[in-house]
Design a protein around this motif. Sequence first.
Motif, PDB file in Angstrom:
ATOM      1  N   VAL A  21       1.088  -1.420   0.109  1.00 35.69           N
ATOM      2  CA  VAL A  21      -0.150   0.021  -0.067  1.00 35.69           C
ATOM      3  C   VAL A  21       0.969   0.860   0.031  1.00 35.69           C
ATOM      4  O   VAL A  21       0.457   2.348  -0.448  1.00 35.69           O
ATOM      5  CB  VAL A  21      -0.852  -0.007   1.156  1.00 35.69           C
ATOM      6  N   LEU A  22       1.874   1.280   0.680  1.00 39.02           N
ATOM      7  CA  LEU A  22       3.042   2.491   1.005  1.00 39.02           C
ATOM      8  C   LEU A  22       3.704   2.502  -0.390  1.00 39.02           C
ATOM      9  O   LEU A  22       3.513   3.196  -1.122  1.00 39.02           O
ATOM     10  CB  LEU A  22       3.569   2.000   1.137  1.00 39.02           C
ATOM     11  N   LEU A  23       4.166   1.296  -1.534  1.00 33.76           N
ATOM     12  CA  LEU A  23       4.616   1.890  -2.324  1.00 33.76           C
ATOM     13  C   LEU A  23       3.256   2.382  -3.437  1.00 33.76           C
ATOM     14  O   LEU A  23       3.890   3.110  -4.315  1.00 33.76           O
ATOM     15  CB  LEU A  23       5.109   0.477  -3.237  1.00 33.76           C
ATOM     16  N   ALA A  24       2.564   1.319  -3.159  1.00 32.42           N
ATOM     17  CA  ALA A  24       1.132   2.172  -4.722  1.00 32.42           C
ATOM     18  C   ALA A  24       1.130   3.819  -3.678  1.00 32.42           C
ATOM     19  O   ALA A  24       0.864   4.383  -4.724  1.00 32.42           O
ATOM     20  CB  ALA A  24      -0.282   1.601  -4.478  1.00 32.42           C
ATOM     21  N   ALA A  79       7.324   1.633 -13.012  1.00 35.34           N
ATOM     22  CA  ALA A  79       6.357   2.461 -13.078  1.00 35.34           C
ATOM     23  C   ALA A  79       5.418   2.374 -12.924  1.00 35.34           C
ATOM     24  O   ALA A  79       4.081   2.428 -12.949  1.00 35.34           O
ATOM     25  CB  ALA A  79       6.948   3.852 -13.971  1.00 35.34           C
ATOM     26  N   ARG A  80       5.231   1.155 -14.668  1.00 41.47           N
ATOM     27  CA  ARG A  80       3.923   0.334 -14.428  1.00 41.47           C
ATOM     28  C   ARG A  80       3.038  -1.046 -13.185  1.00 41.47           C
ATOM     29  O   ARG A  80       1.772  -0.907 -12.839  1.00 41.47           O
ATOM     30  CB  ARG A  80       3.470  -0.501 -16.421  1.00 41.47           C
ATOM     31  N   LEU A  81       4.148  -0.980 -13.231  1.00 39.39           N
ATOM     32  CA  LEU A  81       4.016  -2.187 -11.974  1.00 39.39           C
ATOM     33  C   LEU A  81       3.251  -1.254 -10.606  1.00 39.39           C
ATOM     34  O   LEU A  81       2.547  -1.600  -9.571  1.00 39.39           O
ATOM     35  CB  LEU A  81       5.001  -3.021 -11.006  1.00 39.39           C
ATOM     36  N   LEU A  82       3.631  -0.100 -10.415  1.00 37.46           N
ATOM     37  CA  LEU A  82       3.238   0.948  -9.259  1.00 37.46           C
ATOM     38  C   LEU A  82       2.196   1.293  -9.104  1.00 37.46           C
ATOM     39  O   LEU A  82       1.093   1.426  -8.592  1.00 37.46           O
ATOM     40  CB  LEU A  82       4.583   1.964  -8.665  1.00 37.46           C
ATOM     41  N   TYR A  83       2.124   1.519 -10.658  1.00 41.67           N
ATOM     42  CA  TYR A  83       0.465   2.106 -10.235  1.00 41.67           C
ATOM     43  C   TYR A  83      -0.302   1.035 -11.660  1.00 41.67           C
ATOM     44  O   TYR A  83      -1.708   1.017 -10.692  1.00 41.67           O
ATOM     45  CB  TYR A  83       0.813   3.220 -12.026  1.00 41.67           C
ATOM     46  N   GLY A  84      -0.202  -0.496 -11.334  1.00 35.32           N
ATOM     47  CA  GLY A  84      -1.224  -0.826 -11.224  1.00 35.32           C
ATOM     48  C   GLY A  84      -1.862  -1.762 -10.165  1.00 35.32           C
ATOM     49  O   GLY A  84      -2.349  -2.051 -10.288  1.00 35.32           O
ATOM     50  N   SER A  88      -5.587  -2.788  -8.721  1.00 37.09           N
ATOM     51  CA  SER A  88      -5.860  -3.363  -8.261  1.00 37.09           C
ATOM     52  C   SER A  88      -6.327  -2.630  -6.848  1.00 37.09           C
ATOM     53  O   SER A  88      -7.824  -3.795  -6.141  1.00 37.09           O
ATOM     54  CB  SER A  88      -4.496  -4.151  -8.384  1.00 37.09           C
ATOM     55  N   LEU A  89      -5.309  -2.688  -5.915  1.00 38.03           N
ATOM     56  CA  LEU A  89      -5.786  -2.375  -4.483  1.00 38.03           C
ATOM     57  C   LEU A  89      -7.013  -1.257  -4.257  1.00 38.03           C
ATOM     58  O   LEU A  89      -7.966  -1.717  -4.209  1.00 38.03           O
ATOM     59  CB  LEU A  89      -4.629  -1.503  -3.761  1.00 38.03           C
TER      60      LEU A  89
END
Length: 310
Positions: A21-24, A79-84, A88-89
């Motif tokens: 959650v913090l990374l997102a 960047a796409r993994l973090l924004y993804g 999702s969350l």
Amino acid sequence: MTRLAARPSALISAGVLALLVLLALAAPLLTALEGQDPHTYHDSLVDSARGGVPIGSFGGVSADHWLGVEPGTGRDLFARLLYGARVSLLVAVGATLVQVAIGIVVGLAAALGNRWVDAVLSRVTDVMVALPMLVLGIALTAVVPPDFPRPLLLILLIGALGWGGTARIVRAQTLSLKRLDFVAAARLGGNGPWRVARRELLPSLAAPVITYAAILLPVNIVVEASLSFLGVGVKPPTPSWGQMLSSAQTWFRADPMYVLLPSGLLFVTVLAFTVLGDAVRAALDPREASRLRVGTRAERRVSRKERGAA
């Protein structure tokens, strides 16, 4: 909370989820620190002669692209993994809140209404539980205008189709609770059904509802990823783990990292939510607490006997 904190598995899973959650939430800051964004194409970082395979080892990992780049487009994978993760969350939590809200209202109405209301709402709940969510999701998302925000659409869709389990639990618990003395006393005191539900029943329903909501979260993450994987969920250029897995199926031989990273994050997230949900269920279950107390007393007796024998 004390019983929950006493479980190492719960602490580990909660720590993993807190980190995700913090990374997102910090995605804009982290991508700015890397110097990238999730939408910019980098054609020079992919080998067009090989169909768009990233240039370099491990999918093009470098100082400028910490997890490499996306095949075919060269967009930054970190960047796409973090924004993804954000998508999702957000969809999972939003859909769970909608499911819980509808389920509580329907379950209370069925349990507190007359027998006709109970019969109608119970049959509707049975139908909702039996409906194939993915099939209906594909059908409904196909007819929605393409400019409608897809994350919001998925929240409403999953929430509107998945409240049946919550309604069943709330109805069953309410039927048991309304026979107890404190509920009868509140009704004899002149309180209406919904006032009794709000002041007497809802606090007692918190534990089972929270437990079931913790189980719904990983299910909703998988549903969102499945719909995006099938091409009817989140649409490009908005990143999503399911969408990335859908495009990765053509690259798993040439660039395994593009498959392993989103699938690994999805697996870890679902596993952490599942473990935490099971820990919450055990912590809020009074029978589990009783077993723990009995086990603790037995261990103390054995310990005293061992000390006496020594």
